[in-house]
Design an enzyme around this catalytic site. Structure first.
Site, PDB file in Angstrom:
ATOM      1  N   SER A  41       0.810  -1.219   0.000  1.00 50.30           N
ATOM      2  CA  SER A  41       0.000   0.000   0.000  1.00 50.30           C
ATOM      3  C   SER A  41       0.842   1.267   0.000  1.00 50.30           C
ATOM      4  O   SER A  41       0.398   2.313  -0.488  1.00 50.30           O
ATOM      5  CB  SER A  41      -0.945   0.002   1.206  1.00 50.30           C
ATOM      6  OG  SER A  41      -0.222  -0.153   2.418  1.00 50.30           O
ATOM      7  N   ASP A 192      -4.374   6.950  10.189  1.00 46.24           N
ATOM      8  CA  ASP A 192      -4.129   5.587  10.668  1.00 46.24           C
ATOM      9  C   ASP A 192      -2.743   5.409  11.271  1.00 46.24           C
ATOM     10  O   ASP A 192      -2.450   4.401  11.902  1.00 46.24           O
ATOM     11  CB  ASP A 192      -4.351   4.564   9.554  1.00 46.24           C
ATOM     12  CG  ASP A 192      -3.421   4.747   8.359  1.00 46.24           C
ATOM     13  OD1 ASP A 192      -2.472   5.544   8.443  1.00 46.24           O
ATOM     14  OD2 ASP A 192      -3.657   4.090   7.326  1.00 46.24           O
ATOM     15  N   HIS A 195       0.199   4.990   7.069  1.00 48.17           N
ATOM     16  CA  HIS A 195       0.446   5.441   5.699  1.00 48.17           C
ATOM     17  C   HIS A 195       0.747   6.937   5.661  1.00 48.17           C
ATOM     18  O   HIS A 195       0.081   7.712   6.349  1.00 48.17           O
ATOM     19  CB  HIS A 195      -0.768   5.139   4.823  1.00 48.17           C
ATOM     20  CG  HIS A 195      -1.093   3.691   4.739  1.00 48.17           C
ATOM     21  ND1 HIS A 195      -2.012   3.089   5.583  1.00 48.17           N
ATOM     22  CD2 HIS A 195      -0.616   2.713   3.932  1.00 48.17           C
ATOM     23  CE1 HIS A 195      -2.096   1.803   5.286  1.00 48.17           C
ATOM     24  NE2 HIS A 195      -1.263   1.549   4.289  1.00 48.17           N
TER      25      HIS A 195
END
Length: 221
Positions: A41, A192, A195
């Site tokens: 990601s 979060d 990221h």
């Protein structure tokens, strides 16, 4: 007769010049390097508009340095080293000249045995070697969540494999963010805490970019 010869000679010279220009243009077009960014990601650009993700920002940075590179976003959110190994063969298409390997974060989050992750990364590097593709490895530094032995083995797999396969290593994906933030990365991260936001990606690109530029130059040789 003389006049015709002169005209013909001029036309031949002009034609030769046009052909030379065409060949030069074709050579320049062929000189563009294609780099696949194999990752998770962080590579894919999770939570960001497409243009603010890692690959578009890196490509823009390289273009600003005068380096013509076609970057392929081979990042898959949630992917582990096993996932990367499973798809490396179809990532390494004939036009790919070099590859960024940035995997391992999800292995750590899932507590996967570093020996398994190491074996998967080895398989990826072996596939790149067999395809004669230059590689830049991007590592990741584990926290001590799973104890000191896990951290030691996880961190070491990047340095050991980079040395074994003689590929350059960027020690940790988040080094650029930590440097730019003075060790307080919260403002460079999404909510979060895992990221990076657009500013965090820019900091990563600024730090990692020169190594990717060197990779492109090596692949073009």
């Amino acid at each position: 007769m003389l006049r015709r010869s002169v005209v013909f000679g001029y036309g031949a010279v002009r034609g030769a010049r046009n052909l030379a220009a065409l060949l030069l243009f074709a050579g320049a077009a062929q000189a563009e390097v294609t780099i696949a960014a194999l990752g998770d990601s962080l590579t894919q650009g999770y939570g960001l508009p497409q243009e603010e993700g890692f690959v578009p920002q890196l490509e823009s940075w390289l273009e600003a340095q005068g380096t013509e590179v076609d970057l392929i976003n081979a990042g898959v959110s949630g992917d582990t080293t096993a996932g990367g190994l499973a798809r490396v063969a179809w990532t390494l298409t004939p036009e790919v000249d070099a590859m960024i390997v940035a995997l391992g974060g999800n292995d750590f989050l899932r507590g996967i045995d570093p020996a398994v992750s190491r074996a998967n990364l080895r398989g990826i590097l072996e596939a790149a070697e067999a395809a004669d593709v230059d590689v830049l490895m991007v590592g990741l530094e584990a926290s001590s969540n799973y104890g000191p032995d896990y951290k030691r083995d996880f961190d070491a797999m990047y340095t050991d494999l980079a040395e074994e396969f003689e590929v350059p290593l960027y020690p940790s994906w988040f080094d650029g963010i930590l440097e730019a933030s003075g060790g307080a990365p919260e403002a460079y991260m999404q909510a979060d805490g895992i990221h990076p936001n657009a500013e965090g990606v820019a900091a990563t690109v600024e730090a990692l970019g020169p190594l990717v530029q060197a990779l492109a130059e090596q692949a073009a040789e």
